[in-house]
Scaffold this active site. Structure first.
Site, PDB file in Angstrom:
ATOM      1  N   GLU A 210      44.615  38.012  41.695  1.00  0.00           N
ATOM      2  CA  GLU A 210      45.197  39.350  41.739  1.00  0.00           C
ATOM      3  C   GLU A 210      44.142  40.314  41.214  1.00  0.00           C
ATOM      4  OE1 GLU A 210      48.074  40.311  43.036  1.00  0.00           O
ATOM      5  OE2 GLU A 210      48.438  38.240  43.636  1.00  0.00           O
ATOM      6  N   CYS A 244      45.779  48.400  38.380  1.00  0.00           N
ATOM      7  CA  CYS A 244      45.084  47.969  39.597  1.00  0.00           C
ATOM      8  C   CYS A 244      45.659  48.639  40.844  1.00  0.00           C
ATOM      9  CB  CYS A 244      45.140  46.449  39.736  1.00  0.00           C
ATOM     10  SG  CYS A 244      46.809  45.761  39.739  1.00  0.00           S
TER      11      CYS A 244
END
Length: 463
Positions: A210, A244
């Site tokens: 991720e 993110c």
């Protein structure tokens, strides 16, 4: 030492065998209890590590982790049932049946980052435990108070053969990623991920990555500009943009560039219009990252780029706080346009044609998320089909990541694999194919010695 700890956990997993529904639910409820019963301590630890993080933002993170855990708890019994599958006609003639059993992988390593230390550790473990696995967790050394607290609270709830917390700096992290896990979940920067993959490759450890990247936003002529500004700037001030999935650069129709800037300034002023509202700004995690962000501003200004600070006269911004900044039409060779920003800095670019935007996005690394504000179905369809990103939210920022029925994951430079909800259950299990054949078998028809009759049967089957 870490190898021995992993061996101990793996031996316990082997001895347990197929993990029962009751055991899995029990582990999920322990995660739930840690988050609910220790909110104050969790908030205080995060505030210390960030040197200022609003309690509301930490509580929102805790809620996000609980959403993952509770959705998984609610649906786990259904997910654990074997998936029945069709069998070919020739097998059906003999009464054969087929199914997929989702089998636990064993021991999963979880490397959690500092920016969301609860949802990306305890929340991520929801899928790991749903799959019937045990785990080792490596929280980030950049949030030492949070990491120490997690180790303490997990140690009170879990046996070390169920969930073991590993504390330490980069050297420990490197050793952790070199272990022969049955699966490794890493959340962090793409630059670190390449080293993690290299270490995991030595033991052929499958991975879920991720990562992040530069998430673009496209504001359409058909969009509500005030809504777009509100949601985009929200994405930049939450956690000080250290997300993110945060918007990184925005395309707006050329004639709206100045209006976007003006509305963004008004929005920040409305949200932080008193000195006491400084406490509502999340701080940058450490001095190194603060200097990195200031470096983007300094470089752009030195090269003559237009950089607009949204700081108001009422903001003092002590410590490691930094006001939102907007870079207007920045050159592509600036650091703020090359790197994942991970801070409250936003780039603004005008456009005249949607194909121009699509081409720009496609020439760069594939982002973790793409955002579109508008109601033009043709534009939206083109962006959905002709750009590649991990996920997409329309008329909002990052909301697809909070929907447990959708997978969360990147593609290419922004990651591999996906989890959340049922997709997490699938990610952390092995789909074992099982075909049950009855005593009658068509295979007997093709036993040696081979005959013309067998050829004729194959002629009919093949056509």
């Amino acid at each position: 030492m870490l190898k021995q700890r992993l061996t101990t956990i793996r031996n316990a997993a082997i001895q347990e065998g197929y993990t029962s529904y009751e055991v899995r639910i029990g582990r999920l409820k322990k995660l739930d209890a840690i988050l609910v019963d220790h909110q104050s301590a969790l908030i205080e630890a995060a505030d210390k590590d960030f040197n200022g993080r609003p309690a509301i933002q930490t509580r929102m993170e805790i809620f996000g982790a609980l959403e993952s855990i509770r959705y998984t708890t609610k649906n786990l019994k259904r997910w654990m049932k074997p998936d029945k599958r069709d069998v070919p006609f020739i097998n059906r003639l003999t009464g054969a049946s087929a199914e997929i059993l989702h089998q636990p992988l064993g021991v999963v390593g979880v490397v959690a980052p500092w920016n969301f230390p609860y949802v990306l550790s305890l929340g991520a473990l929801a899928g790991v435990f749903a799959g019937g696995n045990r785990a080792m967790l490596k929280p980030s050394e950049l949030c030492p108070n949070v990491s120490a607290l997690l180790a303490e609270l997990i140690g009170e709830k879990f046996d070390k053969t169920e969930l073991d917390v590993v504390l330490g700096g980069p050297e420990v992290g490197q050793e952790f990623c070199s272990l022969a896990f049955d699966h490794l979940l890493f959340t962090g920067a793409p630059s670190i991920a390449s080293h993690v993959m290299r270490a995991a490759a030595e033991n052929l450890v499958p991975m879920t990555l991720e990562l992040g990247g530069k998430c673009p936003v496209v504001v359409s002529d058909s969009g509500d500009l005030d809504l777009a500004v509100d949601r985009i700037m929200w994405g930049k001030v939450q956690n000080a943009g250290q997300i993110c999935l945060a918007p990184d650069y925005v395309f707006v129709p050329q004639r709206y560039v100045e209006e976007f800037l003006s509305r963004a300034r008004e929005k920040i002023a409305a949200w932080h219009n008193k000195p006491e509202h400084d406490a509502h700004f999340c701080s940058i995690i450490n001095d190194r990252h603060l200097q990195r962000l200031q470096g983007y501003i300094d470089e752009a200004q030195e090269k003559g780029a237009r950089v607009e600070s949204l700081k108001t006269s009422s903001m003092s911004l002590p410590g490691r706080q930094i006001a939102p900044h907007i870079f207007v039409e920045p050159a592509d060779d600036l650091g703020v346009m090359r790197d994942e920003v991970f801070g409250p800095l936003l780039s603004l670019k005008g456009y005249t044609d949607i194909q121009q935007v699509i081409d720009y996005i496609n020439l760069r690394e594939r982002p973790l998320a793409l955002y579109y504000f508008g109601s033009n179905s043709s534009e939206l369809d083109r962006l959905k089909k002709y750009t590649v990103s991990g996920g997409m939210s329309v008329n909002d920022i990052a909301t697809h990541a909070s929907c447990e029925t959708l997978p969360l994951g990147g593609v290419g430079h922004s990651g591999m694999g996906a989890y959340h909800g049922y997709h997490g259950f699938l990610e952390f299990t092995h789909p074992k194919a099982i075909l049950k054949q009855k005593k009658i078998s068509m295979a007997k028809l093709f036993n040696p010695p081979y005959t013309k009759r067998q050829s004729k049967i194959l002629d009919k089957l093949i056509g």
